[in-house]
Design a protein around this motif. Structure first.
Motif, PDB file in Angstrom:
ATOM      1  N   TRP B   7       1.184   5.746   1.851  1.00 27.17           N
ATOM      2  CA  TRP B   7       2.304   5.014   1.254  1.00 27.17           C
ATOM      3  C   TRP B   7       1.834   3.816   0.449  1.00 27.17           C
ATOM      4  O   TRP B   7       0.705   3.369   0.626  1.00 27.17           O
ATOM      5  CB  TRP B   7       3.299   4.563   2.333  1.00 27.17           C
ATOM      6  CG  TRP B   7       2.795   3.521   3.277  1.00 27.17           C
ATOM      7  CD1 TRP B   7       2.945   2.172   3.176  1.00 27.17           C
ATOM      8  CD2 TRP B   7       2.076   3.751   4.494  1.00 27.17           C
ATOM      9  NE1 TRP B   7       2.351   1.544   4.250  1.00 27.17           N
ATOM     10  CE2 TRP B   7       1.816   2.492   5.074  1.00 27.17           C
ATOM     11  CE3 TRP B   7       1.615   4.912   5.141  1.00 27.17           C
ATOM     12  CZ2 TRP B   7       1.134   2.371   6.288  1.00 27.17           C
ATOM     13  CZ3 TRP B   7       0.935   4.768   6.339  1.00 27.17           C
ATOM     14  CH2 TRP B   7       0.696   3.508   6.892  1.00 27.17           C
ATOM     15  N   ALA B   9       4.915   5.866  -2.000  1.00 34.20           N
ATOM     16  CA  ALA B   9       4.881   7.055  -2.828  1.00 34.20           C
ATOM     17  C   ALA B   9       4.780   6.694  -4.303  1.00 34.20           C
ATOM     18  O   ALA B   9       4.128   7.385  -5.075  1.00 34.20           O
ATOM     19  CB  ALA B   9       6.132   7.907  -2.580  1.00 34.20           C
ATOM     20  N   THR B  10       5.455   5.638  -4.705  1.00 30.22           N
ATOM     21  CA  THR B  10       5.371   5.166  -6.091  1.00 30.22           C
ATOM     22  C   THR B  10       5.250   3.652  -6.083  1.00 30.22           C
ATOM     23  O   THR B  10       5.741   2.980  -5.176  1.00 30.22           O
ATOM     24  CB  THR B  10       6.597   5.573  -6.919  1.00 30.22           C
ATOM     25  OG1 THR B  10       7.769   5.009  -6.313  1.00 30.22           O
ATOM     26  CG2 THR B  10       6.758   7.064  -6.992  1.00 30.22           C
ATOM     27  N   LEU B  21      -3.033   0.025  -0.994  1.00 32.91           N
ATOM     28  CA  LEU B  21      -2.499   1.337  -0.626  1.00 32.91           C
ATOM     29  C   LEU B  21      -3.057   1.696   0.745  1.00 32.91           C
ATOM     30  O   LEU B  21      -4.239   1.507   1.003  1.00 32.91           O
ATOM     31  CB  LEU B  21      -2.907   2.410  -1.641  1.00 32.91           C
ATOM     32  CG  LEU B  21      -2.520   2.186  -3.094  1.00 32.91           C
ATOM     33  CD1 LEU B  21      -2.987   3.362  -3.945  1.00 32.91           C
ATOM     34  CD2 LEU B  21      -1.030   1.969  -3.231  1.00 32.91           C
ATOM     35  N   THR B 111       0.103   8.576  -4.131  1.00 31.74           N
ATOM     36  CA  THR B 111       0.811   7.398  -4.626  1.00 31.74           C
ATOM     37  C   THR B 111       0.703   7.369  -6.139  1.00 31.74           C
ATOM     38  O   THR B 111      -0.400   7.376  -6.682  1.00 31.74           O
ATOM     39  CB  THR B 111       0.203   6.098  -4.060  1.00 31.74           C
ATOM     40  OG1 THR B 111       0.376   6.065  -2.652  1.00 31.74           O
ATOM     41  CG2 THR B 111       0.877   4.873  -4.684  1.00 31.74           C
TER      42      THR B 111
END
Lengths: 118, 116
Positions: B7, B9-10, B21, B111
């Motif tokens: 995580w 995702a974006t 990240l 990600t």
């Protein structure tokens, strides 16, 4: 060091037609070979793998691949594709521990985008 | 069974901002852990791998760093992001050396990082 070449960046195929995605590798020692599939904005999912034994390997979703040591190839095939098979496909190689493989993971090809046309 | 979580995702970050990240693996111990970056049409590039806590190997010199503070946690960081850091980042794990294997890797969902 080992390397992987995926000869086609894109392969368009009509639905229900057969498909072959080509993969050639370069290595002076025995290798393990893999095919992964990636759907848009997702991680990679293992389709199948060749470690040893039978050269014809069957995977998920109806895919299979044949290991050919003399031609250093590991081509992926499916007899009849569906719209849902539209994705990016990656061939990958690593060295077994007995061939001097380390922990530095898989070496990937640049991928082949399989486009299924209705 | 083993699972891998990655995580966010974006992520959209401005140039010069920091990055973190995170990736965690469940259901196994002492895995090998990996960070890959995927740029459009260029396949997967291995950035870092780790065979144990605090052990990080870098494959590509760059603006990024990695850390492994716990056995099943792998973090990708940057102090100041560049536009060229944009891409799709993937975390992966494989069985560790203590199991005598060196086979497939299992990937997180990735990600999507956009640096603006």
């Amino acid at each position: 060091a080992q390397s992987v070449t995926q000869l086609d960046s894109q392969v368009p195929v009509f639905e229900e037609a057969p498909v072959e995605l080509r993969c050639n590798y370069s290595s002076s020692v025995s290798v393990y070979l893999f095919w992964y599939v990636q759907y848009p904005n997702q991680g990679l999912q293992l389709l199948l793998k060749y470690l040893s034994g039978s050269t014809l390997v069957k995977g998920i979703n109806g895919f299979e691949a044949e290991f050919n040591k003399s031609q250093t190839s590991f081509h992926l095939r499916k007899p009849s594709v569906h719209i849902s098979d539209t994705a990016e496909y990656f061939c990958a190689v690593t060295l077994p521990m007995y061939s001097g493989g380390g922990a530095d993971g898989l070496t990937f090809g640049k991928g082949t985008h399989l486009i299924i046309q209705p | 069974s083993q699972t891998i979580h990655q995580w966010p995702a974006t992520l959209v970050q401005p140039v010069g901002s920091p990055l973190s990240l995170e990736c965690t693996v469940e259901g196994t111990s002492n895995p090998n852990l990996y960070w890959y970056r995927q740029a459009a049409g260029r396949g997967l590039q291995l950035l870092f791998y780790s065979v144990g806590i605090g052990q990080i190997s870098s494959e590509v010199p760059q603006n990024l760093s990695a850390s492994r503070p716990q056995d099943r946690q792998f973090i990708l960081s940057s102090k100041k992001l560049l536009l060229s850091d944009s891409g799709f980042y993937l975390c992966a794990w494989s069985e560790g050396w203590d199991r005598g294997r060196n086979t497939e890797a299992f990937f997180g969902q990735g990600t999507r990082l956009t640096v603006v």
